[in-house]
Design a protein around this motif. Structure first.
Motif, PDB file in Angstrom:
ATOM      1  N   ASP A  18     -39.879  44.373  -8.565  1.00 16.39           N
ATOM      2  CA  ASP A  18     -39.511  43.835  -9.879  1.00 16.39           C
ATOM      3  C   ASP A  18     -40.184  42.492 -10.144  1.00 16.39           C
ATOM      4  O   ASP A  18     -40.604  42.202 -11.275  1.00 16.39           O
ATOM      5  N   ASP A  19     -40.298  41.688  -9.102  1.00 19.58           N
ATOM      6  CA  ASP A  19     -40.962  40.388  -9.246  1.00 19.58           C
ATOM      7  C   ASP A  19     -42.434  40.566  -9.578  1.00 19.58           C
ATOM      8  O   ASP A  19     -42.993  39.835 -10.398  1.00 19.58           O
ATOM      9  N   VAL A  20     -43.061  41.544  -8.930  1.00 17.79           N
ATOM     10  CA  VAL A  20     -44.482  41.802  -9.178  1.00 17.79           C
ATOM     11  C   VAL A  20     -44.696  42.283 -10.600  1.00 17.79           C
ATOM     12  O   VAL A  20     -45.623  41.834 -11.288  1.00 17.79           O
ATOM     13  N   ARG A  21     -43.848  43.177 -11.066  1.00 16.86           N
ATOM     14  CA  ARG A  21     -43.976  43.669 -12.446  1.00 16.86           C
ATOM     15  C   ARG A  21     -43.800  42.536 -13.449  1.00 16.86           C
ATOM     16  O   ARG A  21     -44.553  42.419 -14.423  1.00 16.86           O
ATOM     17  N   SER A  22     -42.796  41.707 -13.233  1.00 22.90           N
ATOM     18  CA  SER A  22     -42.559  40.580 -14.139  1.00 22.90           C
ATOM     19  C   SER A  22     -43.727  39.603 -14.128  1.00 22.90           C
ATOM     20  O   SER A  22     -44.188  39.146 -15.184  1.00 22.90           O
ATOM     21  N   ALA A  23     -44.225  39.280 -12.938  1.00 19.24           N
ATOM     22  CA  ALA A  23     -45.350  38.345 -12.831  1.00 19.24           C
ATOM     23  C   ALA A  23     -46.596  38.916 -13.489  1.00 19.24           C
ATOM     24  O   ALA A  23     -47.363  38.195 -14.139  1.00 19.24           O
ATOM     25  N   THR A  24     -46.814  40.219 -13.342  1.00 19.55           N
ATOM     26  CA  THR A  24     -47.981  40.861 -13.957  1.00 19.55           C
ATOM     27  C   THR A  24     -47.928  40.758 -15.470  1.00 19.55           C
ATOM     28  O   THR A  24     -48.930  40.443 -16.124  1.00 19.55           O
ATOM     29  N   GLU A  25     -46.748  40.980 -16.034  1.00 22.41           N
ATOM     30  CA  GLU A  25     -46.607  40.901 -17.486  1.00 22.41           C
ATOM     31  C   GLU A  25     -46.824  39.467 -17.979  1.00 22.41           C
ATOM     32  O   GLU A  25     -47.479  39.246 -19.011  1.00 22.41           O
ATOM     33  N   ILE A  26     -46.295  38.501 -17.264  1.00 20.47           N
ATOM     34  CA  ILE A  26     -46.500  37.096 -17.648  1.00 20.47           C
ATOM     35  C   ILE A  26     -47.984  36.753 -17.613  1.00 20.47           C
ATOM     36  O   ILE A  26     -48.509  36.101 -18.528  1.00 20.47           O
ATOM     37  N   LEU A  27     -48.679  37.195 -16.578  1.00 16.28           N
ATOM     38  CA  LEU A  27     -50.111  36.889 -16.460  1.00 16.28           C
ATOM     39  C   LEU A  27     -50.937  37.603 -17.524  1.00 16.28           C
ATOM     40  O   LEU A  27     -51.938  37.058 -17.997  1.00 16.28           O
ATOM     41  N   ARG A  28     -50.532  38.807 -17.924  1.00 18.89           N
ATOM     42  CA  ARG A  28     -51.222  39.483 -19.037  1.00 18.89           C
ATOM     43  C   ARG A  28     -51.130  38.626 -20.304  1.00 18.89           C
ATOM     44  O   ARG A  28     -52.117  38.444 -21.022  1.00 18.89           O
ATOM     45  N   GLN A  29     -49.937  38.112 -20.569  1.00 21.35           N
ATOM     46  CA  GLN A  29     -49.755  37.254 -21.740  1.00 21.35           C
ATOM     47  C   GLN A  29     -50.573  35.968 -21.613  1.00 21.35           C
ATOM     48  O   GLN A  29     -51.174  35.509 -22.585  1.00 21.35           O
ATOM     49  N   ASN A  30     -50.616  35.409 -20.408  1.00 19.41           N
ATOM     50  CA  ASN A  30     -51.408  34.202 -20.186  1.00 19.41           C
ATOM     51  C   ASN A  30     -52.892  34.451 -20.442  1.00 19.41           C
ATOM     52  O   ASN A  30     -53.571  33.654 -21.099  1.00 19.41           O
ATOM     53  N   LEU A  31     -53.398  35.551 -19.911  1.00 20.87           N
ATOM     54  CA  LEU A  31     -54.820  35.873 -20.079  1.00 20.87           C
ATOM     55  C   LEU A  31     -55.149  36.180 -21.540  1.00 20.87           C
ATOM     56  O   LEU A  31     -56.218  35.797 -22.034  1.00 20.87           O
ATOM     57  N   GLU A  32     -54.243  36.845 -22.229  1.00 19.47           N
ATOM     58  CA  GLU A  32     -54.446  37.089 -23.669  1.00 19.47           C
ATOM     59  C   GLU A  32     -54.560  35.772 -24.419  1.00 19.47           C
ATOM     60  O   GLU A  32     -55.446  35.598 -25.269  1.00 19.47           O
ATOM     61  N   SER A  33     -53.670  34.832 -24.109  1.00 21.38           N
ATOM     62  CA  SER A  33     -53.693  33.532 -24.784  1.00 21.38           C
ATOM     63  C   SER A  33     -54.991  32.786 -24.495  1.00 21.38           C
ATOM     64  O   SER A  33     -55.601  32.192 -25.393  1.00 21.38           O
ATOM     65  N   LEU A  34     -55.435  32.812 -23.245  1.00 22.25           N
ATOM     66  CA  LEU A  34     -56.668  32.124 -22.872  1.00 22.25           C
ATOM     67  C   LEU A  34     -57.874  32.727 -23.584  1.00 22.25           C
ATOM     68  O   LEU A  34     -58.766  32.002 -24.057  1.00 22.25           O
ATOM     69  N   CYS A  35     -57.906  34.046 -23.683  1.00 18.21           N
ATOM     70  CA  CYS A  35     -59.015  34.705 -24.388  1.00 18.21           C
ATOM     71  C   CYS A  35     -59.048  34.298 -25.858  1.00 18.21           C
ATOM     72  O   CYS A  35     -60.126  34.062 -26.424  1.00 18.21           O
ATOM     73  N   LEU A  36     -57.886  34.188 -26.476  1.00 19.15           N
ATOM     74  CA  LEU A  36     -57.827  33.782 -27.882  1.00 19.15           C
ATOM     75  C   LEU A  36     -58.332  32.358 -28.063  1.00 19.15           C
ATOM     76  O   LEU A  36     -59.092  32.062 -28.992  1.00 19.15           O
ATOM     77  N   ILE A  37     -57.913  31.457 -27.191  1.00 26.85           N
ATOM     78  CA  ILE A  37     -58.343  30.056 -27.292  1.00 26.85           C
ATOM     79  C   ILE A  37     -59.854  29.952 -27.152  1.00 26.85           C
ATOM     80  O   ILE A  37     -60.515  29.191 -27.874  1.00 26.85           O
ATOM     81  N   LEU A  38     -60.426  30.731 -26.242  1.00 27.90           N
ATOM     82  CA  LEU A  38     -61.849  30.614 -25.931  1.00 27.90           C
ATOM     83  C   LEU A  38     -62.749  31.399 -26.873  1.00 27.90           C
ATOM     84  O   LEU A  38     -63.972  31.373 -26.730  1.00 27.90           O
ATOM     85  N   GLN A  39     -62.162  32.077 -27.843  1.00 31.80           N
ATOM     86  CA  GLN A  39     -62.975  32.831 -28.817  1.00 31.80           C
ATOM     87  C   GLN A  39     -63.868  31.923 -29.638  1.00 31.80           C
ATOM     88  O   GLN A  39     -64.991  32.303 -30.000  1.00 31.80           O
TER      89      GLN A  39
END
Length: 263
Positions: free
Chosen positions: A156-177
């Motif tokens: 459960d911790d791995v699934r939660s951490a994976t989802e948080i990191l997906r959101q983090n990476l999405e945000s970083l990609c948007l900033i760097l556009q």
């Protein structure tokens, strides 16, 4: 000369190595042996975690404190903007990288070890006998998951951490556009914190860190290999190519035992 007490495979230490290279500061690394070496580290710094920076008689622990110290003592090639708003955003993003990316990246990496044998064996030194490689690769994933349970690395911790990191990476990609760096036209502490602390999600494409060659460009399935995040990894590759020195085994490269440390 500056001395960096470290675990070579620590993402918090990689953050500091990026900063030192960017500022073009010569330094040596002292590889801390997990356990017994951390007793000596405690005697020197009053705590057991890496990284620790030693500059003559001065000893600084914690990656954020080290970044602040380096910015104060070596202001050339600044890391922090002078504009108050940008400066505030820089420190906020550095803290976010530490607490969100750094913490969750460690969790998903442990999860990847339990689910993907090839990822586990890629971390072994090249000289490891095939028999041992096969043994490590054949450890059942549910056994490794059980070992992680209770220390924040269960399924459960791995699934939660994976989802948080997906959101983090999405945000970083948007900033760097629309800009080359996270806060605009110049690299800052925010960029080097994010770049270093994403090492556990995907290791650098070249041997900047003294790890087996086979681990280069490998990462956590479902995060490192998602086309949506490719622009971020390309951005990080460029940042490394521009500012990080390749590992040569010389004075700025660690040559001691390679250990993934739980700092």
């Amino acid at each position: 000369m500056l001395e960096l007490y470290q675990f070579e495979a620590s993402h918090h230490c990689e953050k500091i190595r990026l900063i030192l290279d960017y500022k073009q500061l010569p330094y040596t690394t002292v590889e801390v042996t997990p356990g017994v070496g951390q007793i000596d580290l405690y005697r020197m710094s009053g705590q057991r975690q890496v990284p620790v920076l030693k500059n003559g008689s001065e000893v600084i622990a914690d990656s954020t404190a080290i970044a602040r110290y380096l910015e104060t003592q070596y202001p050339e090639r600044p890391l922090v903007p002078t504009d108050p708003k940008q400066q505030g955003l820089c420190w906020m993003m550095e803290a976010w990288a530490d607490e969100s990316i750094g913490t969750n990246a460690r969790t998903v990496m442990i999860g990847a070890f339990s689910q993907h044998p090839n990822f586990r064996t890629a971390l072994l030194p090249v000289s490891t006998p095939d028999l041992l490689k096969n043994l490590v690769g054949s450890v059942p994933g549910d056994v490794l998951s059980l070992l992680g349970t209770g220390v924040g690395f269960g399924p459960d911790d791995v699934r939660s951490a994976t989802e948080i990191l997906r959101q983090n990476l999405e945000s970083l990609c948007l900033i760097l556009q629309t800009q080359p760096y996270l806060l605009g036209e110049q690299p800052t502490l925010a960029d080097f914190a994010v770049a270093g602390l994403t090492m556990y999600i995907k290791f650098p494409a070249k041997q900047y860190v003294d790890l087996p060659v086979g681990i280069c460009d490998k990462g956590v399935p479902g995060l490192a290999d998602v086309p949506q995040f490719e622009s971020f990894w390309k951005w990080r590759d460029r940042l490394y190519a521009d500012y990080r020195k390749l590992h040569t085994g010389g004075p700025t490269g660690g040559t001691g035992p390679v250990t993934i440390g739980i700092e």
